[in-house]
Design a protein around this motif. Structure first.
Motif, PDB file in Angstrom:
ATOM      1  N   GLY A 289       0.994  -1.325  -0.153  1.00  0.00           N
ATOM      2  CA  GLY A 289      -0.210   0.133   0.105  1.00  0.00           C
ATOM      3  C   GLY A 289       0.861   1.238   0.135  1.00  0.00           C
ATOM      4  N   THR A 290       0.262   2.236  -0.273  1.00  0.00           N
ATOM      5  CA  THR A 290       0.746   3.599  -0.239  1.00  0.00           C
ATOM      6  C   THR A 290       0.601   4.241   1.066  1.00  0.00           C
ATOM      7  OG1 THR A 290       0.788   3.901  -2.663  1.00  0.00           O
ATOM      8  CG2 THR A 290       1.250   5.989  -1.371  1.00  0.00           C
ATOM      9  N   PHE A 291       1.862   4.654   1.534  1.00  0.00           N
ATOM     10  CA  PHE A 291       1.705   5.383   2.742  1.00  0.00           C
ATOM     11  C   PHE A 291       2.589   6.786   2.923  1.00  0.00           C
ATOM     12  CE2 PHE A 291       1.130   0.947   3.696  1.00  0.00           C
ATOM     13  CZ  PHE A 291       0.002   1.055   4.520  1.00  0.00           C
ATOM     14  N   TYR A 292       2.142   7.747   3.644  1.00  0.00           N
ATOM     15  CA  TYR A 292       2.840   8.850   3.684  1.00  0.00           C
ATOM     16  C   TYR A 292       3.340   9.160   5.144  1.00  0.00           C
ATOM     17  CZ  TYR A 292       0.648   9.787  -0.678  1.00  0.00           C
ATOM     18  OH  TYR A 292       0.301   9.411  -2.035  1.00  0.00           O
ATOM     19  N   VAL A 293       4.529   8.916   5.310  1.00  0.00           N
ATOM     20  CA  VAL A 293       5.421   9.108   6.629  1.00  0.00           C
ATOM     21  C   VAL A 293       5.810  10.576   6.951  1.00  0.00           C
ATOM     22  CG1 VAL A 293       7.037   8.038   7.968  1.00  0.00           C
ATOM     23  CG2 VAL A 293       6.032   6.733   5.939  1.00  0.00           C
TER      24      VAL A 293
ATOM     25  N   LYS B 241       7.857  12.627  12.524  1.00  0.00           N
ATOM     26  CA  LYS B 241       7.569  12.159  13.960  1.00  0.00           C
ATOM     27  C   LYS B 241       7.269  10.419  13.691  1.00  0.00           C
ATOM     28  CE  LYS B 241       5.859  16.298  15.771  1.00  0.00           C
ATOM     29  NZ  LYS B 241       4.736  16.887  16.340  1.00  0.00           N
ATOM     30  N   GLY B 242       6.980   9.777  12.806  1.00  0.00           N
ATOM     31  CA  GLY B 242       6.685   8.417  12.479  1.00  0.00           C
ATOM     32  C   GLY B 242       5.352   8.153  12.235  1.00  0.00           C
ATOM     33  N   ASP B 243       4.421   9.233  11.951  1.00  0.00           N
ATOM     34  CA  ASP B 243       3.232   8.977  11.709  1.00  0.00           C
ATOM     35  C   ASP B 243       2.886   8.543  10.164  1.00  0.00           C
ATOM     36  OD1 ASP B 243       2.217  10.116  14.218  1.00  0.00           O
ATOM     37  OD2 ASP B 243       2.378  12.465  13.185  1.00  0.00           O
ATOM     38  N   MET B 244       2.286   7.540  10.113  1.00  0.00           N
ATOM     39  CA  MET B 244       1.985   6.961   8.763  1.00  0.00           C
ATOM     40  C   MET B 244       0.478   7.143   8.261  1.00  0.00           C
ATOM     41  SD  MET B 244       4.483   3.729   8.330  1.00  0.00           S
ATOM     42  CE  MET B 244       5.566   3.646   9.745  1.00  0.00           C
ATOM     43  N   GLU B 245       0.386   7.684   7.168  1.00  0.00           N
ATOM     44  CA  GLU B 245      -1.189   7.953   6.803  1.00  0.00           C
ATOM     45  C   GLU B 245      -1.232   7.312   5.568  1.00  0.00           C
ATOM     46  OE1 GLU B 245      -3.321   9.125   9.134  1.00  0.00           O
ATOM     47  OE2 GLU B 245      -1.676   9.713  10.446  1.00  0.00           O
ATOM     48  N   PRO B 246      -2.455   7.000   5.130  1.00  0.00           N
ATOM     49  CA  PRO B 246      -2.811   6.512   3.766  1.00  0.00           C
ATOM     50  C   PRO B 246      -2.807   7.547   2.833  1.00  0.00           C
ATOM     51  CG  PRO B 246      -4.694   6.153   5.004  1.00  0.00           C
ATOM     52  CD  PRO B 246      -3.810   6.605   5.987  1.00  0.00           C
ATOM     53  N   LEU B 247      -3.244   8.730   3.393  1.00  0.00           N
ATOM     54  CA  LEU B 247      -3.310  10.043   2.560  1.00  0.00           C
ATOM     55  C   LEU B 247      -2.558  11.230   3.359  1.00  0.00           C
ATOM     56  CD1 LEU B 247      -7.059   9.922   1.262  1.00  0.00           C
ATOM     57  CD2 LEU B 247      -5.009   9.318  -0.126  1.00  0.00           C
ATOM     58  N   PRO B 248      -1.725  12.114   2.787  1.00  0.00           N
ATOM     59  CA  PRO B 248      -1.346  13.380   3.356  1.00  0.00           C
ATOM     60  C   PRO B 248      -2.490  14.253   3.893  1.00  0.00           C
ATOM     61  CG  PRO B 248      -0.867  13.410   0.914  1.00  0.00           C
ATOM     62  CD  PRO B 248      -1.618  12.042   1.266  1.00  0.00           C
ATOM     63  N   THR B 249      -2.397  14.567   5.124  1.00  0.00           N
ATOM     64  CA  THR B 249      -3.638  15.202   5.779  1.00  0.00           C
ATOM     65  C   THR B 249      -3.280  16.585   6.088  1.00  0.00           C
ATOM     66  OG1 THR B 249      -2.634  14.380   8.024  1.00  0.00           O
ATOM     67  CG2 THR B 249      -4.232  13.076   7.133  1.00  0.00           C
TER      68      THR B 249
ATOM     69  N   ASP C 100      -1.034  20.180   4.639  1.00  0.00           N
ATOM     70  CA  ASP C 100      -0.241  20.549   3.515  1.00  0.00           C
ATOM     71  C   ASP C 100       1.236  21.080   4.009  1.00  0.00           C
ATOM     72  OD1 ASP C 100      -1.905  19.878   1.421  1.00  0.00           O
ATOM     73  OD2 ASP C 100      -2.926  21.959   1.448  1.00  0.00           O
ATOM     74  N   HIS C 101       1.083  21.372   5.442  1.00  0.00           N
ATOM     75  CA  HIS C 101       2.232  22.062   5.965  1.00  0.00           C
ATOM     76  C   HIS C 101       3.217  21.207   6.640  1.00  0.00           C
ATOM     77  CE1 HIS C 101       0.105  25.751   5.313  1.00  0.00           C
ATOM     78  NE2 HIS C 101      -0.975  25.629   6.042  1.00  0.00           N
ATOM     79  N   VAL C 102       2.865  19.882   6.192  1.00  0.00           N
ATOM     80  CA  VAL C 102       3.971  18.763   6.722  1.00  0.00           C
ATOM     81  C   VAL C 102       4.586  18.057   5.674  1.00  0.00           C
ATOM     82  CG1 VAL C 102       4.040  16.426   7.945  1.00  0.00           C
ATOM     83  CG2 VAL C 102       2.519  18.438   8.598  1.00  0.00           C
ATOM     84  N   HIS C 103       6.025  17.836   5.813  1.00  0.00           N
ATOM     85  CA  HIS C 103       6.590  17.151   4.795  1.00  0.00           C
ATOM     86  C   HIS C 103       6.388  15.767   4.861  1.00  0.00           C
ATOM     87  CE1 HIS C 103       9.999  15.187   2.999  1.00  0.00           C
ATOM     88  NE2 HIS C 103       9.861  16.014   1.824  1.00  0.00           N
ATOM     89  N   TYR C 104       6.137  14.825   3.949  1.00  0.00           N
ATOM     90  CA  TYR C 104       6.004  13.499   3.798  1.00  0.00           C
ATOM     91  C   TYR C 104       6.701  12.830   2.861  1.00  0.00           C
ATOM     92  CZ  TYR C 104       1.210  14.420   6.120  1.00  0.00           C
ATOM     93  OH  TYR C 104       0.363  14.977   6.837  1.00  0.00           O
ATOM     94  N   PHE C 105       7.319  11.410   3.448  1.00  0.00           N
ATOM     95  CA  PHE C 105       7.978  10.810   2.412  1.00  0.00           C
ATOM     96  C   PHE C 105       6.930   9.731   2.139  1.00  0.00           C
ATOM     97  CE2 PHE C 105      11.427  12.273   5.295  1.00  0.00           C
ATOM     98  CZ  PHE C 105      12.332  12.645   4.432  1.00  0.00           C
ATOM     99  N   GLU C 106       6.651   9.734   0.875  1.00  0.00           N
ATOM    100  CA  GLU C 106       5.793   8.726   0.291  1.00  0.00           C
ATOM    101  C   GLU C 106       6.547   7.282   0.127  1.00  0.00           C
ATOM    102  OE1 GLU C 106       2.781   8.010  -3.631  1.00  0.00           O
ATOM    103  OE2 GLU C 106       4.020   9.646  -3.488  1.00  0.00           O
TER     104      GLU C 106
END
Length: 120
Positions: A5-9, A12-20, A22-28
């Protein structure tokens, strides 16, 4: 073959199925259930190490001990290296490119191994 599956990390270690946010950097990343669990375990270990470092402040014996500080720095470096290595391996092309541009993996590898060898 296990489904990925695709996760956005977040950092801090939060892993979401979608970026929640816009002001947070995610690693896909693309990860199986087991790979996601391993990454979550690494974040948990890092948080536990940071919590122990915080507790050491209240222990004069440990707070002023350079060997304890070196141990925690080495452990932190090793965990951060493992996190970025996993994010890179599981990452999308964009994530891989971002991590390569950060140039953190070689430096983290050296720092984690040098510090840990000194503490042994």
């Amino acid at each position: 073959m296990e489904q990925k599956g695709t996760f956005y990390v977040t950092a801090k270690g939060d892993m979401e199925p979608l970026p929640t946010d816009d002001h947070v950097h995610y690693f896909e990343i693309q990860a199986s259930y087991d790979e996601k669990q391993q990454l979550e375990h690494l974040f948990a270990k890092m948080h536990a190490n940071n919590k122990q470092e915080g507790l050491d402040i209240f222990s004069p014996k440990r707070h002023f001990s350079e060997s304890h500080a070196q141990y925690h720095r080495g452990k932190d470096s090793k965990l951060v290296y493992e996190l970025f290595r996993n994010l890179y391996l599981l990452g999308t092309e964009k994530t891989k490119r971002e991590i390569e541009e950060m140039e953190v993996l070689p430096e983290l590898y050296e720092a984690s191994h040098d510090t840990i060898e000194k503490v042994k």
